[in-house]
Design a protein around this motif. Sequence first.
Motif, PDB file in Angstrom:
ATOM      1  N   VAL A   1      33.996  41.367  39.219  1.00  0.00           N
ATOM      2  CA  VAL A   1      35.280  41.951  39.588  1.00  0.00           C
ATOM      3  C   VAL A   1      35.290  42.377  41.053  1.00  0.00           C
ATOM      4  O   VAL A   1      36.273  42.135  41.772  1.00  0.00           O
ATOM      5  CB  VAL A   1      35.616  43.145  38.672  1.00  0.00           C
ATOM      6  N   MET A   2      34.214  43.000  41.526  1.00  0.00           N
ATOM      7  CA  MET A   2      34.195  43.447  42.918  1.00  0.00           C
ATOM      8  C   MET A   2      34.273  42.286  43.907  1.00  0.00           C
ATOM      9  O   MET A   2      34.995  42.381  44.918  1.00  0.00           O
ATOM     10  CB  MET A   2      32.966  44.316  43.175  1.00  0.00           C
ATOM     11  N   PRO A   3      33.574  41.155  43.694  1.00  0.00           N
ATOM     12  CA  PRO A   3      33.789  40.007  44.582  1.00  0.00           C
ATOM     13  C   PRO A   3      35.231  39.501  44.566  1.00  0.00           C
ATOM     14  O   PRO A   3      35.756  39.096  45.618  1.00  0.00           O
ATOM     15  CB  PRO A   3      32.818  38.952  44.029  1.00  0.00           C
ATOM     16  N   VAL A   4      35.882  39.508  43.393  1.00  0.00           N
ATOM     17  CA  VAL A   4      37.290  39.103  43.341  1.00  0.00           C
ATOM     18  C   VAL A   4      38.135  40.075  44.155  1.00  0.00           C
ATOM     19  O   VAL A   4      39.006  39.681  44.943  1.00  0.00           O
ATOM     20  CB  VAL A   4      37.786  39.036  41.887  1.00  0.00           C
ATOM     21  N   LEU A   5      37.882  41.379  43.983  1.00  0.00           N
ATOM     22  CA  LEU A   5      38.635  42.390  44.715  1.00  0.00           C
ATOM     23  C   LEU A   5      38.472  42.227  46.228  1.00  0.00           C
ATOM     24  O   LEU A   5      39.450  42.295  46.980  1.00  0.00           O
ATOM     25  CB  LEU A   5      38.172  43.786  44.288  1.00  0.00           C
ATOM     26  N   GLU A   6      37.246  42.011  46.676  1.00  0.00           N
ATOM     27  CA  GLU A   6      36.961  42.050  48.105  1.00  0.00           C
ATOM     28  C   GLU A   6      37.131  40.713  48.812  1.00  0.00           C
ATOM     29  O   GLU A   6      37.291  40.680  50.036  1.00  0.00           O
ATOM     30  CB  GLU A   6      35.542  42.583  48.329  1.00  0.00           C
ATOM     31  N   PHE A   7      37.125  39.592  48.058  1.00  0.00           N
ATOM     32  CA  PHE A   7      37.119  38.299  48.736  1.00  0.00           C
ATOM     33  C   PHE A   7      38.185  37.312  48.260  1.00  0.00           C
ATOM     34  O   PHE A   7      38.391  36.289  48.914  1.00  0.00           O
ATOM     35  CB  PHE A   7      35.737  37.646  48.588  1.00  0.00           C
TER      36      PHE A   7
END
Length: 380
Positions: A96-102
């Motif tokens: 989820v964090m890679p989707v959020l940030e990238f």
Amino acid sequence: MDFRLSAEQQERSDRIKVVAQTLSAPGIVDEGLQGSHRNTWKNLGTVGLLGAAVPEEHGGQGLGALDTALLYEGASDGGADTGLLFAAAAHLFACVMPVLEFALPQTRKTLLPTLCSGELTAGNAMTEPDAGSDVSRLATTATRVDGGYLLDGVKSFVSNGPVADVYVTYATTDPDGGYFGTTAFAVDRDSPGLFAGEPLRKSALASCQAGEVRFARCFVPDDRVLGRPGQGQVVFRTSMRWERSCLFAIYLGQQERLIRRCLQHVGQRRQFGKRLADHQPVADRLADMRLRLESGRLLLYRACTEIDADRDPDLWVALAKLAVSEAAVATSLDTALLFGGRAFLAEYGIEEEVRDAAPATTFSGTSAIQRQLIAREMGL
């Protein structure tokens, strides 16, 4: 420095501890049923574990790294299933964090609310049969075609793999590109050419289903590239900052829980005419358990604070991951020694705690890898 939790942090921690024992996954591994998983997963979303660090406008809780770690620590301390918490953490920090940030804005808008709520599950597809610690040598390839890429390769030990709806994966796009030779993708489960394998039979973290995922000319559109082509290592490194800090708060909670059990046990159990607690070697062992826990906790909180302050956290993240993971293994083994023969009886649950702690020094980068990172940050 003020090391006390704020009233808001304490209230949030107390609240998650109350509901923690309801966070379990009975039958999820044996049944392998999407329906069973969905119910469990939505419970995790309801209490905020699946979107803790995601801004509220995207469906999350809007917490920083430290408050997210405190949430996971509280859930573990309160008795939530360790494997299930690991599954939630892999979903949030590695996917989820890679989707959020990238991800592109439209991709974030499409995926994040359903990932935070538990409607969708994310699987972390990085490890390969011949690429565990050395993630710079991925055999999975992504070939450029009109409108996107074709993925070919095999990923192993994919956390949440058998039940995931979306996979965050990495593939080589330029074999001669070095650090910029890989690219990250968010791939839908129903993409033609994607095959999710059956759950692996594991002896640890059993409530986190893991399996193999194969890509055979699997088309991924351009809008599912995370970051820019060639930025796969950047995406992965960023996700590891979250995972190697916040995920290991689970093991702070586990240690706290085990120490509490040990204190109760040695206060009641008698040997040679006195309580176990009155034997100095037993007291020394418990003192060491507390020392390991508090040392790791300070390092983990420091790592999270550096992330929240937008400072370079890499040294503190590696120190925290190393300290907490090795402390978790040592403390689980010390617990088994203090419980003696009872530790091997399933009804006590100690042997399960040992099995769940043992992989902590392997996943998210082995202890050897963490020592290499620490040495590099020291300038060696």
